[in-house]
Scaffold this motif. Sequence first.
Motif, PDB file in Angstrom:
ATOM      1  N   TYR A 331       0.872  -1.183   0.000  1.00 35.38           N
ATOM      2  CA  TYR A 331       0.000   0.000   0.000  1.00 35.38           C
ATOM      3  C   TYR A 331       0.909   1.234   0.000  1.00 35.38           C
ATOM      4  O   TYR A 331       1.898   1.310   0.719  1.00 35.38           O
ATOM      5  CB  TYR A 331      -0.958   0.004   1.189  1.00 35.38           C
ATOM      6  N   THR A 332       0.587   2.149  -0.878  1.00 36.19           N
ATOM      7  CA  THR A 332       1.422   3.332  -1.088  1.00 36.19           C
ATOM      8  C   THR A 332       0.577   4.582  -0.894  1.00 36.19           C
ATOM      9  O   THR A 332      -0.482   4.722  -1.517  1.00 36.19           O
ATOM     10  CB  THR A 332       1.973   3.347  -2.520  1.00 36.19           C
ATOM     11  N   PRO A 333       0.994   5.517  -0.018  1.00 37.97           N
ATOM     12  CA  PRO A 333       0.219   6.736   0.195  1.00 37.97           C
ATOM     13  C   PRO A 333       0.060   7.530  -1.094  1.00 37.97           C
ATOM     14  O   PRO A 333       0.969   7.594  -1.945  1.00 37.97           O
ATOM     15  CB  PRO A 333       1.047   7.515   1.211  1.00 37.97           C
ATOM     16  N   ILE A 334      -1.120   8.138  -1.241  1.00 40.13           N
ATOM     17  CA  ILE A 334      -1.405   9.014  -2.372  1.00 40.13           C
ATOM     18  C   ILE A 334      -1.403  10.446  -1.875  1.00 40.13           C
ATOM     19  O   ILE A 334      -2.110  10.782  -0.909  1.00 40.13           O
ATOM     20  CB  ILE A 334      -2.747   8.668  -3.020  1.00 40.13           C
ATOM     21  N   ALA A 335      -0.635  11.291  -2.506  1.00 43.02           N
ATOM     22  CA  ALA A 335      -0.550  12.688  -2.095  1.00 43.02           C
ATOM     23  C   ALA A 335      -1.908  13.369  -2.301  1.00 43.02           C
ATOM     24  O   ALA A 335      -2.532  13.205  -3.360  1.00 43.02           O
ATOM     25  CB  ALA A 335       0.532  13.414  -2.894  1.00 43.02           C
ATOM     26  N   GLN A 336      -2.334  14.113  -1.294  1.00 40.94           N
ATOM     27  CA  GLN A 336      -3.629  14.794  -1.366  1.00 40.94           C
ATOM     28  C   GLN A 336      -3.447  16.222  -1.860  1.00 40.94           C
ATOM     29  O   GLN A 336      -2.463  16.865  -1.563  1.00 40.94           O
ATOM     30  CB  GLN A 336      -4.291  14.794   0.031  1.00 40.94           C
TER      31      GLN A 336
END
Length: 336
Positions: A331-336
């Motif tokens: 799982y890879t964070p998505i920039a907001q």
Amino acid sequence: MNIKSSLILLFSFLITGPAFAIDPVYEGPNGIREQVFATNCLACHASHLTGSVRNGAPDDVNFDTYEATRPNAESAIVAAVEAMIMPPAGTKPLLNEEQNAAMLAWQDAGFPKGTITTAGSTDSSFDGTRLRIPVVNIGNQKFNATLRLIPLESSPTGNGFVLENAALTPASSSNPATADPATGKVFVPSAAVIQNGTDIGTVAIQLTLIPGSDPMTFSLDNRLTVPTNASYSFNTTFLNLPVVIVGNQKFRANLRLVSLGGSPTGIGFVLESAVLTGASSDTAATANTATGLVTMPYVELIQDDIIQSAVRAEMQWVPGSNPLQFILTSYTPIAQ
């Protein structure tokens, strides 16, 4: 009285002896037709009867076939169970407690003709007021239950449910609720949340019996965070996937977080429910049947009803698992 004995008492009138054992379906030797209508109603409300032998029964109100009964089923409940004005005095006896309970259970089940088999997220439903559970497993018995939402200060969420009715059921489910007499815990793995007649998502519901409560009352132990059909979300326990594309079909799926050995992240998911859907999404998940890889391009992480962040994630089907299990591989964070 302890939790175990309280929960047993809740259903003891159903479990012990032959009483309250009418099946909440129209057909069959132990169904509503034979155990209620045939004994109390068909002397007047039968299609072949005409004239004075009907004792005033309207010509279009009959209960000898399912097709004739279904349009009049609601009014039959009102007259025979609620108002207790049918059968009329001097004809047949009023319905007894067993028959009343069976009629209400039949109503709660949607007036089925024969034995029902429920599946997927439609097993249970919550419309904001009532929680309807078609199948609750308690030991080797199965029950249909309806509970009403109430404010409850002692509950972790400030809400709870009070039992309105429960009856033995012949229904089966691939995803039943379970009640543990030892702890008083009732777990509903997947309930469809109905809003304005539309299924807007599924939730898992955890209840705990309050010992000695009369009527039986259960605390609501978890927040009912309802993902929308367009929201891919994970609320620390359940992963909601509104659209999963598998070949040329689309499904809505709900999965529960579990510890899973062999996973690079140490965790995984077990499938709780999956139903066909006509919905579409720009961020649809995809499942590759050849590799078992499920790709989720966008999942919102929710805590206390607030979106904290979003990730891109992948999980891998565990071959041979039943129910289906998936290893969370990344799982890879998505920039907001």
